[in-house]
Design a protein around this motif. Structure first.
Motif, mmCIF file in Angstrom:
data_model
loop_
_atom_site.group_PDB
_atom_site.id
_atom_site.type_symbol
_atom_site.label_atom_id
_atom_site.label_comp_id
_atom_site.label_asym_id
_atom_site.label_seq_id
_atom_site.Cartn_x
_atom_site.Cartn_y
_atom_site.Cartn_z
ATOM 1 N N UNK A 5 0.810 -1.207 0.000
ATOM 2 C CA UNK A 5 0.000 0.000 0.000
ATOM 3 C C UNK A 5 0.842 1.254 0.000
ATOM 4 N N UNK A 6 0.186 2.390 0.198
ATOM 5 C CA UNK A 6 0.901 3.649 0.216
ATOM 6 C C UNK A 6 1.620 3.899 1.520
ATOM 7 N N UNK A 7 1.146 3.271 2.591
ATOM 8 C CA UNK A 7 1.715 3.505 3.919
ATOM 9 C C UNK A 7 2.586 2.357 4.401
ATOM 10 N N UNK A 8 2.171 1.124 4.109
ATOM 11 C CA UNK A 8 2.932 -0.042 4.572
ATOM 12 C C UNK A 8 2.769 -1.187 3.582
ATOM 13 N N UNK B 61 -15.480 -4.370 0.907
ATOM 14 C CA UNK B 61 -14.950 -3.103 1.395
ATOM 15 C C UNK B 61 -13.640 -3.350 2.126
ATOM 16 N N UNK B 62 -12.624 -2.588 1.800
ATOM 17 C CA UNK B 62 -11.327 -2.754 2.460
ATOM 18 C C UNK B 62 -10.663 -1.402 2.635
ATOM 19 N N UNK B 63 -9.550 -1.416 3.356
ATOM 20 C CA UNK B 63 -8.850 -0.179 3.653
ATOM 21 C C UNK B 63 -9.346 0.424 4.954
ATOM 22 N N UNK B 64 -8.478 1.164 5.611
ATOM 23 C CA UNK B 64 -8.806 1.689 6.941
ATOM 24 C C UNK B 64 -10.041 2.572 6.946
ATOM 25 N N UNK B 65 -10.267 3.329 5.895
ATOM 26 C CA UNK B 65 -11.433 4.227 5.859
ATOM 27 C C UNK B 65 -12.728 3.429 5.843
ATOM 28 N N UNK B 66 -12.739 2.316 5.119
ATOM 29 C CA UNK B 66 -13.969 1.535 4.974
ATOM 30 C C UNK B 66 -14.229 0.556 6.110
ATOM 31 N N UNK C 106 -11.630 -0.213 -2.236
ATOM 32 C CA UNK C 106 -10.545 -0.074 -1.265
ATOM 33 C C UNK C 106 -10.255 1.399 -1.009
ATOM 34 N N UNK C 107 -10.426 1.817 0.234
ATOM 35 C CA UNK C 107 -10.126 3.196 0.623
ATOM 36 C C UNK C 107 -9.151 3.167 1.795
ATOM 37 N N UNK C 108 -7.886 3.303 1.485
ATOM 38 C CA UNK C 108 -6.853 3.379 2.514
ATOM 39 C C UNK C 108 -6.214 4.749 2.441
ATOM 40 N N UNK C 109 -4.909 4.793 2.206
ATOM 41 C CA UNK C 109 -4.264 6.072 1.954
ATOM 42 C C UNK C 109 -4.849 6.697 0.703
#
Length: 312
Positions: free
Chosen positions: A10-13, A260-265, A122-125
């Motif tokens: 991902x963009x962060x890790x 749904x995935x990623x920290x936002x979701x 997917x909504x992460x960074x």
């Protein structure tokens, strides 16, 4: 025993995991983000992160690369064929063999879908919306930041929260709980202290990004109109992407799985936003949507995919 490696970048890790032929995770390590678009040296820096992580994983497991039958990676920033080909060529030059690379949004589907035919949002960074249809065709929408109007990623939400606070404190446009929450989190008493945080956001410092995101969603849960209006804009954009995939791909039946995935979701108290997203997406698609919050590590999608297509 056969060994397989999965990589979720991902963009962060970036998560690196070693599996056996029974899909058991034997060990895992974590590295920095591996999205080449986030680095000054682009692919060179991203490849260095991936290569280091692969070596760290093998060293931890006390095996050699030659012991690994196949490696599958889902990497943020791999949005076009030329990016895929460049990343593959650079890793091959380092000596990596028997591997394949996809955009990280596709491994989300493999990790969380019941049928294997689904849309992954997917909504992460950042943001991406991917689909694998009933005929095995795959497509990605979004994922290009401002160029594709992505407004549901963590960085974007943090910047929006800062903008909301600035609009209230300096432009006197409205009163918002977002501002109140930011000042409470930091213990601030003056508006100048809020503005002084802009450098931390520009530098993508995780703690500050998370604080501003929390301030935003807490305000939405308090019924704050300004936050809810932006939640609606986020839901609108996400729903349009989900609808777009149902038009471009073939999903048999009246119900479609949406993973749904990623920290936002999946990690935040954001039910008002998710309710808006589902209602709008069902209205646009004309289909019943089964929203599935991903509970597995996304990297599990790598071993599922390997066993389906590459371990024969």
């Amino acid at each position: 025993m056969k060994y397989y490696i999965g990589v979720d970048g991902g963009g962060t890790k970036t998560a690196f995991a070693l599996f056996d032929e029974n899909k058991n995770m034997l060990c895992n390590v974590e590295g920095k983000g591996s999205n080449h678009e986030n680095y000054d040296n682009g692919f060179d820096d991203a490849v260095a992160v991936i290569w280091q992580g692969l070596n760290d994983l093998c060293n931890k497991a006390e095996i050699n690369f030659d012991d690994v039958s196949f490696t599958l990676m889902g990497l943020a920033g791999i949005d076009h064929p030329w990016q895929h080909d460049k990343m593959c060529a650079m890793l091959s030059e380092l000596g990596l063999k028997n591997f394949e690379i996809y955009n990280d949004g596709f491994i989300v589907i493999k990790a969380g879908s019941i049928s294997g035919v689904a849309i992954g949002y997917n909504c992460g960074t950042g943001v991406c919306c991917n689909g694998i249809d009933s005929n095995g065709n795959a497509m990605q929408l979004m994922g290009l930041g401002d160029f594709t109007g992505d407004i549901s990623g963590g960085t974007n939400i943090a910047v929006k929260a800062f903008e909301i606070a600035y609009n209230e404190l300096y432009l006197r446009m409205y009163t918002s709980a977002v501002t109140k929450n930011i000042m409470k989190i930091y213990g601030f008493t003056t508006r100048e202290e809020v503005v002084d945080l802009v450098g931390h956001l520009e530098n993508m410092e995780g703690e500050h990004i998370r604080n501003f995101i929390s301030a935003f969603f807490d305000a939405a849960n308090e019924g704050d109109k300004v936050a809810l209006d932006y939640c609606e804009a986020m839901a609108e954009r996400g729903a349009r992407a989900i609808h777009g995939l149902t038009q471009e791909l073939t999903f048999n039946g009246d119900e479609v799985e949406v993973v749904l995935s990623g920290s936002i979701n999946v990690k935040l108290p954001n039910q008002p936003y998710l309710d808006m997203l589902k209602a709008k997406a069902e209205a646009y698609t004309g289909k019943k949507l089964q929203f599935i919050k991903l509970t597995e590590m996304p990297v599990v999608g790598c071993i599922n995919w390997i066993m389906q297509e590459y371990a024969k």
